[in-house]
Design an enzyme around this catalytic site. Sequence first.
Site, PDB file in Angstrom:
ATOM      1  N   ASP A 121      -8.359 -15.221 -18.036  1.00 36.28           N
ATOM      2  CA  ASP A 121      -9.211 -15.788 -16.995  1.00 36.28           C
ATOM      3  C   ASP A 121     -10.298 -16.689 -17.592  1.00 36.28           C
ATOM      4  O   ASP A 121     -10.985 -16.299 -18.538  1.00 36.28           O
ATOM      5  CB  ASP A 121      -9.847 -14.637 -16.209  1.00 36.28           C
TER       6      ASP A 121
ATOM      7  N   HIS B 138      -3.834 -16.581  -6.741  1.00 39.79           N
ATOM      8  CA  HIS B 138      -4.799 -15.828  -5.946  1.00 39.79           C
ATOM      9  C   HIS B 138      -6.042 -16.638  -5.597  1.00 39.79           C
ATOM     10  O   HIS B 138      -6.833 -16.214  -4.754  1.00 39.79           O
ATOM     11  CB  HIS B 138      -5.209 -14.570  -6.706  1.00 39.79           C
ATOM     12  N   ASP B 139      -6.227 -17.797  -6.245  1.00 42.74           N
ATOM     13  CA  ASP B 139      -7.404 -18.634  -6.003  1.00 42.74           C
ATOM     14  C   ASP B 139      -7.095 -19.883  -5.186  1.00 42.74           C
ATOM     15  O   ASP B 139      -8.008 -20.652  -4.875  1.00 42.74           O
ATOM     16  CB  ASP B 139      -8.020 -19.080  -7.337  1.00 42.74           C
TER      17      ASP B 139
ATOM     18  N   ASP C 272      -1.726  -0.917  -3.935  1.00 40.40           N
ATOM     19  CA  ASP C 272      -1.939  -0.080  -5.114  1.00 40.40           C
ATOM     20  C   ASP C 272      -0.721  -0.126  -6.038  1.00 40.40           C
ATOM     21  O   ASP C 272       0.288  -0.774  -5.740  1.00 40.40           O
ATOM     22  CB  ASP C 272      -2.260   1.357  -4.706  1.00 40.40           C
TER      23      ASP C 272
ATOM     24  N   ASP D 250      -4.061   3.818   2.650  1.00 30.84           N
ATOM     25  CA  ASP D 250      -5.508   3.665   2.827  1.00 30.84           C
ATOM     26  C   ASP D 250      -5.913   2.229   3.154  1.00 30.84           C
ATOM     27  O   ASP D 250      -7.099   1.918   3.250  1.00 30.84           O
ATOM     28  CB  ASP D 250      -6.270   4.161   1.599  1.00 30.84           C
TER      29      ASP D 250
ATOM     30  N   GLU E 127      -6.257 -19.695 -18.422  1.00 31.29           N
ATOM     31  CA  GLU E 127      -6.782 -20.450 -17.274  1.00 31.29           C
ATOM     32  C   GLU E 127      -7.982 -21.239 -17.780  1.00 31.29           C
ATOM     33  O   GLU E 127      -8.933 -20.668 -18.307  1.00 31.29           O
ATOM     34  CB  GLU E 127      -7.207 -19.509 -16.154  1.00 31.29           C
TER      35      GLU E 127
ATOM     36  N   ASP F 194       0.844  -1.196   0.000  1.00 31.14           N
ATOM     37  CA  ASP F 194       0.000   0.000   0.000  1.00 31.14           C
ATOM     38  C   ASP F 194       0.876   1.241   0.000  1.00 31.14           C
ATOM     39  O   ASP F 194       1.570   1.529   0.979  1.00 31.14           O
ATOM     40  CB  ASP F 194      -0.913  -0.043   1.231  1.00 31.14           C
TER      41      ASP F 194
ATOM     42  N   ASP G 101      -3.909  -9.383 -16.570  1.00 25.96           N
ATOM     43  CA  ASP G 101      -5.021 -10.320 -16.498  1.00 25.96           C
ATOM     44  C   ASP G 101      -6.084  -9.896 -17.501  1.00 25.96           C
ATOM     45  O   ASP G 101      -6.420  -8.712 -17.595  1.00 25.96           O
ATOM     46  CB  ASP G 101      -5.622 -10.331 -15.094  1.00 25.96           C
TER      47      ASP G 101
END
Length: 574
Positions: free
Chosen positions: A214, A340-341, A40, A36, A268, A32, A109
Amino acid sequence: MMSSQILSDGELDREWWKEAVVYQIYPRSFSDGDGDGVGDLQGIIDRLDYVADLGVDVIWLNPVYDSPQEDNGYDISDYRTIYHEFGTMADWEALLEAVHDRDMRLVMDLVVNHTSDQHEWFQKSRQRDPAYEDYYIWREGDTDEDGEPVPPNNWESFFGGSAWEYDEVRGEYYLHLYDTSQPDLNWRNDAVRQDVFDTIEWWLEKGIDGFRMDVINLLSKVEGLPDGDPDSEWTGSEHFIDGPEMQSYLTALDEAVLSNYDVMTVGEMPQLTVESAREYAGTDGPLDMAFHFQHTKLDYDDGERWSVGDWSLPELKTIVDRWQDGLAADGWNTLYWENHDQPRSVSRYGDPENYRRESATLLGTFVLTLRGTPYIYQGQELGMTNADWETMDALRDVDAINHARELLERNGVDEYDDVREVVGYRTRDNARTPMQWDDSRNAGFTDGDPWIKVNPNYREINATAQRTDEESVYSYYRRLIQLRSDRDVLVYGDYTDLLPGHETVFAFTRSLSTDAGTERVLVVLHFDDGTETIDLPVEYADATLRECNYDRDDTDPEMVTLAPYEARVYELFD
């Protein structure tokens, strides 16, 4: 079987994406930059030297497009705008320049099976705007014997429940194979395909180096949308996975756009088989590589994702052998444990309590020494582990929340504690806890309140401590990445499984013959917390030990006694 990596003139069939190691960044959880609590683009820029020092060649960036964030960015409302919490297009352009300045490449992605329901296309489609009326898959549905509305067919969403949602504005159901906020695009519509192709070309013109696509093999649905087999893994999947137009859609994309650029493409693809992988990503296929999921289902109980079952090493080897041998003459493998999955690999296939470093480095050796392009997910190179999800309120993963509710209803229980073990083990949030940079507050991820909980073990597992420790998981990954970069045999060499039936040891060779001679690499991986002694072929008696996750000075692999989760890499020249 002759390897496809040797051309008729004896030269290697070199491609930069075959020789690359890919590092995946999940922007929301990486770093970050503005305090916040949300990662990012500036945070990524600030940490790029860390990524470059690891030795990787490509960064795969999860979605940063404008989005309502119902599914953490996989619900895109504008493909050509950056989500405001991640920064601006100027920030993205600065990131691309910084990546290229460090001799790395950037892969984006690509999510084009569905959009957000907030996308302009969907908003116009639900209003029956003539130009967009058929941009999505709409049906009227039916009524049951009591006059109640019934979806058009029995297809199930990957996130649970019906794959259909009734829209009051249009007065029809729309198809969503994922969350209700993610309506599927109608790829039968020529205008949809052209808009998508234009968007892809727009990004390529900005200088990116490829796409991770994806769920790309879901684009084509069987005409008529018939009911599916209720006993299949996902009801209806035989009608929306690898549909009849898939090859023509991807071939058209390749011919119209992708083939005009020197880029890397990886799809994917749920339920991918070796045979279909050769069609999609073989020598004549429209893509370079494809992700399959067969090894990520080893710990499913009786094939059920929302369960925890035992797995065996011979099962893993059967899968690896199938893919290594099946794509040897035509195709290229993707090598990964995490993304990430997927939950953290050390918590699934290793021992995070007693042998975290050993099992993390063993799993890293597996990924970095097989034939194919390795993918490393942020924090994997540190041996990050699953977190403890004590309450449902702590979860951020819409998939896990939906399935937790389904499990509660199915099991006839009311308390989250009754399903906590399986939900906590499976949730994608395990991969999305903030990157553990140091032992300061919030693991150095943010000065604010993080959007998702930080794993409390960051004080023991963090990048700052590991970068200066030659025995750390990070340092081990760094050495192996360098070894792979230096040795063509680890990229292009043939694969042979030496002990296919062994219950705890995975031993395989990579071999490559050139004008200079034959180079061989022997990899020995011990997937167990005990000790094991094995015999290996006598020709490896003179091999040199190049890497090991224990402090070893012996170089004789003929008789090997392995410690818990020990990994060894030997090298032999003829």
